[in-house]
Enzyme design. Structure first.
Site, PDB file in Angstrom:
ATOM      1  N   SER A  92     -14.261 -54.826 -10.330  1.00  0.00           N
ATOM      2  CA  SER A  92     -12.816 -54.738 -10.494  1.00  0.00           C
ATOM      3  C   SER A  92     -12.284 -53.646  -9.583  1.00  0.00           C
ATOM      4  O   SER A  92     -12.974 -52.664  -9.301  1.00  0.00           O
ATOM      5  CB  SER A  92     -12.480 -54.408 -11.956  1.00  0.00           C
ATOM      6  OG  SER A  92     -11.151 -53.942 -12.082  1.00  0.00           O
TER       7      SER A  92
ATOM      8  N   LYS B 216     -16.617 -53.256 -14.941  1.00  0.00           N
ATOM      9  CA  LYS B 216     -16.505 -54.713 -15.040  1.00  0.00           C
ATOM     10  C   LYS B 216     -17.604 -55.444 -14.265  1.00  0.00           C
ATOM     11  O   LYS B 216     -17.998 -55.046 -13.177  1.00  0.00           O
ATOM     12  CB  LYS B 216     -15.141 -55.185 -14.512  1.00  0.00           C
ATOM     13  CG  LYS B 216     -13.963 -54.766 -15.346  1.00  0.00           C
ATOM     14  CD  LYS B 216     -13.988 -55.369 -16.740  1.00  0.00           C
ATOM     15  CE  LYS B 216     -13.791 -56.867 -16.747  1.00  0.00           C
ATOM     16  NZ  LYS B 216     -12.438 -57.265 -16.297  1.00  0.00           N
TER      17      LYS B 216
ATOM     18  N   ASN C 227     -17.432 -59.246 -13.764  1.00  0.00           N
ATOM     19  CA  ASN C 227     -16.710 -60.484 -14.022  1.00  0.00           C
ATOM     20  C   ASN C 227     -17.509 -61.722 -13.588  1.00  0.00           C
ATOM     21  O   ASN C 227     -18.215 -61.678 -12.569  1.00  0.00           O
ATOM     22  CB  ASN C 227     -15.376 -60.481 -13.277  1.00  0.00           C
ATOM     23  CG  ASN C 227     -14.465 -59.368 -13.753  1.00  0.00           C
ATOM     24  OD1 ASN C 227     -14.281 -59.183 -14.944  1.00  0.00           O
ATOM     25  ND2 ASN C 227     -13.903 -58.620 -12.808  1.00  0.00           N
TER      26      ASN C 227
ATOM     27  N   ARG D 218       4.112-100.812   6.447  1.00  0.00           N
ATOM     28  CA  ARG D 218       3.822 -99.417   6.747  1.00  0.00           C
ATOM     29  C   ARG D 218       4.865 -98.586   6.002  1.00  0.00           C
ATOM     30  O   ARG D 218       6.048 -98.724   6.286  1.00  0.00           O
ATOM     31  CB  ARG D 218       3.910 -99.144   8.262  1.00  0.00           C
ATOM     32  CG  ARG D 218       3.497 -97.745   8.709  1.00  0.00           C
ATOM     33  CD  ARG D 218       1.985 -97.544   8.702  1.00  0.00           C
ATOM     34  NE  ARG D 218       1.275 -98.693   9.230  1.00  0.00           N
ATOM     35  CZ  ARG D 218       1.199 -99.039  10.527  1.00  0.00           C
ATOM     36  NH1 ARG D 218       1.783 -98.299  11.431  1.00  0.00           N
ATOM     37  NH2 ARG D 218       0.523-100.103  10.899  1.00  0.00           N
TER      38      ARG D 218
END
Length: 495
Positions: free
Chosen positions: A293, A299, A301, A332
């Protein structure tokens, strides 16, 4: 700002380490357009509509890197699609090699023929990579299912602990979804068609050219050879009819791509939930410096899981656009075809990133058996309420059994006592026999097999490994055929 900028994936970090850019970049699409144009010219040579000396020209033009991608992109604005300027660049390059060579390029084709065929060439390469990555993912999941068929954990519904299951059964559920997707991709990859219809899809110009240049041969025979050889050189299949406004091919491709990304996202989301601090039953094995982090030093994660989930969240809208583009008027459409280009490419990119990412994630998944077992104890036996109710119902009826266990569960929750203890008192008060109480007491056992988990795991793992073995044999046989009996284009030319 420089005229041409390079997209390094700043906002798509999941793409790094994948073949996403290689397979879907502007350069990859330009190469597919070159491949489509030259496949058509080679088909015309096979049918006797173009001279054989064009083979040398085709060989010299085959590498798209010789063309000015930036100029083609800039000039595409003037015609509304990149094929118009590309054909001019291709023709000029051909003329530098031999006068008159450009006369045998883009013969009888319209811009959509080339771009749609290029899209299918890109899709064939993308689906091949996806199948490869899903096979790798499946192998990892099959091993996890086998290894953890007895690793008991809490099954959760609506975010709450429900009944015991095994991590092997969870992995087998992921594997079953992967098996469904890879089977669908196999089918899609083998049915991607070339596009060749000319201005309004009826091959009118190519028919006239065939009549004019091959008056000794029925035009229909010439066109048959052109279509078959065009598909062969492009690595695609021959459609029954041109599909300028029949976009089922695109919508089916979009469906399987979005589903593949959804499967990857579901696995990633499960990993994210199971790796929460309060649960911590699995974790993504991260290298030093990963998962951190910018504000909180502690952290770790689940970064891959987060990015895969993000990719999966983006795909429904892209698939929706491609389904919306099925509403194509006349021969088209005004905008529907054009809306496909970026939507399909971004969908392919996200799918490659997500599937490659989840294959890597599964291979780096750490499973904490002890934590899974400890989390089951958090409810003090409440996770066994369904089993207890089922056994008790055999003696007192389903309604009475459910009411008794519900009452005991509520008391256990309010008094912070184990359900097993509370239920014992309730059963005594209800006059249940010693044998029944002993049977119910024995139910509170994590070692028993949850339902038919083992049989289900075995079925899915067996089916995946059967498919994997068959795929290996098919590749081996195909390699032997190509090496021993490579077909000559001369065998199918009209002469």
């Amino acid at each position: 700002m420089p005229e041409h900028t390079f997209d390094a994936g700043l906002l798509n970090p999941l793409s790094h380490g994948t073949r996403e850019c290689e397979l879907t970049s502007d350069q990859a699409w330009l190469q597919a357009m070159v491949d489509a144009e030259l496949a058509l010219t080679r088909a015309l040579i096979d049918a006797g509509v173009a001279p054989e000396w064009m083979l040398t020209v085709c060989d010299a033009l085959a590498d798209a890197s010789q063309f000015d991608l930036g100029a083609i992109a800039a000039e595409a604005r003037g015609g509304g699609n990149p094929v118009i300027p590309f054909v001019k660049h291709l023709g000029r390059a051909a003329e530098r090699m031999r006068a008159g060579a450009s006369d045998h390029l883009h013969v009888g084709a319209t811009s959509q023929d080339i771009l749609d065929t290029a899209a299918m060439i890109v899709a064939r390469r993308v689906t091949g990579e996806l199948i490869h990555q899903l096979d790798a993912l499946g192998t990892t999941l099959a091993d996890l299912a086998d290894e953890h068929r007895g690793t008991v954990m809490s099954g959760r519904t609506l975010g709450q602990q429900a009944s015991p299951t095994s991590f092997g059964f969870v992995a087998a559920g992921w594997l079953d979804a992967v098996l469904l997707i890879v089977t669908r991709l196999d089918g899609i990859a083998d049915t991607l068609p070339v596009q060749l219809g000319g201005a309004v899809g009826n091959l009118a110009v190519l028919t006239e050219i065939a009549r004019a240049r091959r008056s000794d041969v029925v035009a229909a025979d010439v066109l048959r050879v052109v279509l078959e050889r065009f598909a062969h050189h492009a690595g695609l299949v021959v459609p029954r009819l041109s599909w300028h406004t029949n976009r089922v091919v695109i919508s089916e491709l979009a469906s399987v791509l979005a589903a593949a990304t959804g499967v990857a996202g579901t696995i990633a989301l499960d990993v994210s939930v199971l790796s929460r601090t309060e649960i911590a039953e699995v974790s993504e094995r991260l290298a030093p410096g990963q998962g951190g982090s910018s504000a909180m030093p502690h952290k770790r994660n689940p970064v891959s899981a987060v990015l895969i989930t993000a990719a999966a969240l983006q795909t429904p809208g892209l698939a929706s656009t491609l389904y919306g583009s099925m509403l194509a008027e006349d021969q088209r459409p005004s905008g529907a075809w054009h809306a496909e280009w970026q939507s399909l490419r971004v969908l392919e990119r996200l799918t490659i990133s997500a599937v490659t990412g989840v294959a890597s994630l599964a291979a780096r998944l750490d499973v904490d058996r002890d934590r899974m077992r400890a989390n089951l104890d958090l409810t003090d036996g409440l996770v066994f309420s369904e089993r207890v109710t089922t056994i008790l119902a055999e003696s007192v009826g389903k309604t009475t059994a459910f009411a008794l266990v519900e009452r005991a569960s509520q008391e256990a929750y309010e008094t912070n006592r184990p359900l097993q203890v509370v239920l014992a008192s309730v059963l005594i008060a209800e006059g249940c026999s010693d044998a029944l109480r002993a049977q119910i007491w024995a139910t509170f056992n994590y070692e028993g097999e949850p339902g038919q988990s083992a049989a289900g795991i075995a079925r899915v793992v067996r089916e995946f490994r059967r498919r994997a073995d068959a795929a290996k044999r098919a590749v081996s046989v195909a390699d032997d055929i190509v090496e021993a009996d490579a077909p000559s284009t001369n065998d199918v030319r009209i002469s």
